[in-house]
Every structure is written in structure tokens, then in C-alpha cells.
Design an enzyme around this catalytic site. Structure first.
Site, PDB file in Angstrom:
ATOM      1  N   SER A   1     -12.842   0.973   3.165  1.00  0.00           N
ATOM      2  CA  SER A   1     -12.754  -0.384   3.706  1.00  0.00           C
ATOM      3  C   SER A   1     -13.469  -0.449   5.062  1.00  0.00           C
ATOM      4  O   SER A   1     -14.665  -0.178   5.121  1.00  0.00           O
ATOM      5  CB  SER A   1     -11.281  -0.797   3.782  1.00  0.00           C
ATOM      6  OG  SER A   1     -11.158  -2.162   4.065  1.00  0.00           O
TER       7      SER A   1
ATOM      8  N   HIS B   1     -14.193  -4.224  -0.713  1.00  0.00           N
ATOM      9  CA  HIS B   1     -13.319  -5.202  -1.398  1.00  0.00           C
ATOM     10  C   HIS B   1     -14.207  -6.263  -2.053  1.00  0.00           C
ATOM     11  O   HIS B   1     -13.948  -7.458  -1.958  1.00  0.00           O
ATOM     12  CB  HIS B   1     -12.362  -5.883  -0.406  1.00  0.00           C
ATOM     13  CG  HIS B   1     -11.471  -4.941   0.342  1.00  0.00           C
ATOM     14  ND1 HIS B   1     -10.381  -4.325  -0.231  1.00  0.00           N
ATOM     15  CD2 HIS B   1     -11.508  -4.495   1.628  1.00  0.00           C
ATOM     16  CE1 HIS B   1      -9.774  -3.551   0.673  1.00  0.00           C
ATOM     17  NE2 HIS B   1     -10.445  -3.636   1.803  1.00  0.00           N
TER      18      HIS B   1
ATOM     19  N   GLU C   1     -12.771  -2.294  -5.044  1.00  0.00           N
ATOM     20  CA  GLU C   1     -11.641  -1.458  -4.628  1.00  0.00           C
ATOM     21  C   GLU C   1     -11.491  -0.249  -5.557  1.00  0.00           C
ATOM     22  O   GLU C   1     -11.914  -0.282  -6.715  1.00  0.00           O
ATOM     23  CB  GLU C   1     -10.364  -2.313  -4.609  1.00  0.00           C
ATOM     24  CG  GLU C   1     -10.476  -3.397  -3.530  1.00  0.00           C
ATOM     25  CD  GLU C   1      -9.222  -4.243  -3.367  1.00  0.00           C
ATOM     26  OE1 GLU C   1      -8.276  -4.089  -4.155  1.00  0.00           O
ATOM     27  OE2 GLU C   1      -9.208  -5.063  -2.427  1.00  0.00           O
TER      28      GLU C   1
END
Lengths: 269, 269
Positions: free
Chosen positions: A128, A170, A197
Site C-alpha cells: 500500500s 488498492h 489487493e
């Protein structure tokens, strides 16, 4: 002088049962000889560092340390710098990527990561926010939606391990194709990598990307871009971008950055 | 493998009578042996290229050509690439820096400029938009004012001749200290260089900056930055930045990027 692996992960990687991504990260960091340093600076949660320490220890790493840099002055701590000098893999957790750039950017810590990755074979990965920070140009924030618009995305300097890619994470869940296209429409020098993800790009020392995980990686290659209207677009107006090459890659697929060639994995008959 | 001069100019450099900046640019490009290529792509005016051709011819260059890249497909023209391969100095005019990044970014032309400057001693300079495009991180646009605010500045990839600086131009006239501070507050890796009009930074192969012109150069060195609130700032809110070193340099002053040392010029008694 060998470059180490660079491993951006799209967030929400599996931490129980089939931990294929973290297991592979450990494998390219030295396996049972690995010395892993975890940088949890992006996270607001005090327990994030220890969570990854436990995970990598459970997977069999030789040594794991969490280095929770909170202030810029932490980046001169000799004991922590020594751990980074001896690490074989560094894992950067998720959270807010601007916490990483404002706290660690321009310090000995970020220079050590870049130089040891580029010259000394150190594996550096992150999930992330920790994925976004790895490259020279980082998406700091942006808006959702599939159509690129001027003013949709903010780029800032990252840790600069590679110039070849801009990472977004994401990716499908947050509908980020538009902002990745917008980032590339300013200047189509890097390629765009959109990570779903629980999906990782293992970028080898020769810049071959291998895909691992349960989602997909979207490669946006602007090297053949014929036209971009970004220079004349009004704020919030949609932007024309012509001649973009797109690949959606799932586990087992590869993409070779130097030759811009995608290859699919073994086909089941 | 010698890096060439990098010469960002703050815009509105004198083109009649005392043309000290253009004269010095020609001198570090080979003087009367110089082969100058002018890139007028940023400008909307058809005559911009010829204006600089006339200027450099008048100052005594051996050969001057204008290469008006208008479309991305122009960037593969063999005749123009050959001129760039043989040039000793390349001058990029003012206008809109996003015209430069969208038209020339990621092409053989920008790679040639970067590689020949970094390895082959080619001098590359530019004024206004042509100054902004030179570095790895370029200010695309922003808002005026002395106080840094989140969302005040947009950074995009430039031609990448150097990572060490972020350039801003028309600096005092357009009140741009805030946006330069904002750019650095994201990640204090590069130093900021704010160039007034008719003022140039001659950055030598060893990264020593010499100031020439009638205005000043503002050096914003964030390497000692103690804190930045950019990671938690709300849109349009002012941003805290602690521990910035600032120098205002006029003609004759120097600044050494590797050691971060400023020196004043000869003092008149």
C-alpha cells in the site's frame, strides 16, 4: 554491484494461512538466513511493526527488527542505521505515504535504502503506502474514477529506488485507472503499475516483473503515446491520451520492463 | 564521462544590449565553436525559435538550428536527432512546461538530452518553462503566495538531467516562495532554486552554482528540515516546515550543492 528485488504490494496481503506474498518476499530476502527490517512509519497503529515482526519470524526469518521512525531526528539513530546496514530485506508497511516522505525523505535512511538496493542487492518491498514510496515519482493522493482528468493526481518525490515505474495500489477496489493515466499523461517516461489487493509485483534485478497473488496487476505502458492533451486541459476536465498499451496480468504472468514485453503463465488444457 | 553545464534561467533574460546571460551560455557551450540547438516547443509563438537563432548567431555561435518539435512523432525525425547528437549546447525556450513534458517526455529526444548532458559534456539550459523542465521533479503549476499550503503545487516528471534541484522561475515577481517550500515539504530530498527574471544559475559539472544576472537566486535547502506537517495538512491549509536554510544570492555569489555551502562574491570597499 547488483540491484536487489523491488517488491510493491497492492495492500491487504494475506497474513494468515496462505501467506504466499510474504513467504516469497522472505525467500528473495535470504530465506532462513534473512535479516528483515520492518519500517512501520506510515501506520498510525502502534502494533503494526510488531505484527510484521511476528509474521516474518513465524515464516522462519533469521532475524526481524521493527524500526518505528517517528521523527526526522530518529533517522540518525546509530543503532537503527546499523540494523539497516546489515539487513537483507526491508519491508515498509501501509498507512499514509506522506508520513514516509516527510519523516524519512532526504535522510540517511532513505539514501541507505536506495543505495543498498541499487548496488548491494538489498531487497526492498512494501504494501500500500509502502509500495507507493519505492519509486522516484510517487502518487501522493488523487481522485477516483476511470477517466483521466487534469488535477486528478498529485505526484511527489518518493525514495527513488527506480525511475522505471509509477505505482498505484488498492487499484481495482478504489477505481484508480484514471489517476494512473493522468500521472503518465504529464510525461510518459515511466510505466504505470496498478496493483490489486493481495497482489505483488516481484521486480527482479534485471527488471523482470513476476506477478504473485489473488488479484491482477495492470500495466500501463505509455512509451508509444501519440498524444496527450494534459498541457492544455482545464482543471477537472477530461484529458485525451492516445496510444497507450495496456496489460492485465495475473499470477504467473511476467512483464519485462526493458523490452516492454508481457508474457502469460502456463496455460491449463 | 563529464557532466555538462545545466543552466536554468528565470525568464525575461535580456535580448538586446547587455546580453550577459546568453553570452555566458554560449561561452560554456563552446564559444565561437559552439553548435547550438534551440527547442522552442514550449512557446505558442511561431517566431520564438528564429528569435534565439538570430540571437546566438549574432553573439558568434558557429552553427545554430531551431528544432520546433510540435508532435510526439516529430521526436523521431532523423535529421533533428542528428543535430542534437552533434550539438554542443541546447537551449529550451519559455512558454508552457507541460507542452515540453507531453510532447518530448519519454522520447529519444529527452533521453538524448539527459544522457549527452550527464555523460558527454553537453550544455543544456533553458529559460522560464525551459528552466523548470531540466530537473527530475518539475513544478507544473501552482498558486502564488509566501506561505506553503497543501495542494499549492503540482509536481510532475521533467527531463531528469539532475535530481539535486527543483527549479522555480519568475520567482520574486510572481511571489513563488510558498509553492517552492510546499514542493520541498513533501520530501526534502532536492534543494529548491528560485530564479528571478534575467537571472541565471550556471551549474557546473561539479554542481557548483554561479549566479549571473540582475536579480537574485533564492536557495532553499531543506536538508536540515526538522519537521513538515504536509502528511496531515488539509487542502489549502498552511503547512508547518521547520529548519529550512535559506540563501539569497546575487551576481558573483556561488553555492556548492554537494557541501551546501554558499559564498558571496567580491566585496566592494
Amino acid at each position: 554491484m547488483t540491484r536487489g528485488y523491488i517488491v510493491p504490494i497492492g495492500g491487504a496481503e494475506k497474513k494468515i494461512r496462505n501467506r504466499a506474498i510474504l513467504r516469497r518476499f522472505l525467500a528473495v530476502s535470504g530465506g532462513d538466513q534473512a535479516r528483515i527490517a520492518v519500517i512501520p512509519t506510515a501506520s498510525k497503529l502502534a502494533e503494526t511493526g510488531q505484527l510484521y515482526v511476528d509474521l516474518f519470524e513465524d515464516l522462519g526469518a533469521h532475524q526481524v527488527d521493527s524500526l518505528p521512525f517517528q521523527e526526522r531526528s530518529d533517522c540518525t539513530r546509530r543503532d537503527w542505521l546499523k540494523i539497516l546496514e546489515q539487513a537483507s530485506g526491508v519491508f515498509i508497511t501501509g498507512g499514509n505515504q506522506l508520513r514516509l516522505s516527510t519523516t524519512i525523505g532526504g535522510t540517511t535512511v532513505s539514501e541507505l535504502l536506495r543505495i543498498r538496493n541499487n548496488q548491494d542487492g538489498l531487497t526492498v518491498g512494501g504494501t500500500s503506502a509502502g509500495a507507493s514510496i519505492l519509486s522516484e515519482h510517487m502518487i501522493a493522493y488523487g481522485k477516483e474514477g476511470p477517466t483521466p482528468r487534469a488535477d486528478m493526481v498529485s505526484l511527489v518525490p518518493g525514495f527513488g529506488l527506480t525511475h522505471e515505474i509509477i505505482v498505484d495500489q488498492h487499484f481495482r477496489k478504489r477505481d484508480r485507472l484514471g489517476r494512473l493515466l493522468a500521472a503518465l499523461a504529464f510525461n510518459p517516461r515511466p510505466i504505470g503499475i496498478g496493483l490489486d489487493e493481495n497482489t505483488a509485483a516481484f521486480i527482479s534485478p534485471t527488471d523482470l516483473i513476476e506477478v504473485l497473488g489473488t488479484g491482477a496487476i495492470t500495466i500501463v505502458d505509455p512509451s508509444g503515446m501519440e498524444f496527450s492533451s494534459m498541457d492544455s486541459a482545464h482543471k477537472n476536465a477530461p484529458v485525451s491520451v492516445l496510444g497507450i498499451q495496456l496489460h492485465v496480468l495475473t499470477e504467473g504472468c511476467t512483464y519485462d520492463i526493458p523490452t516492454r514485453k508481457a508474457a502469460h503463465g502456463p496455460v491449463m488444457i
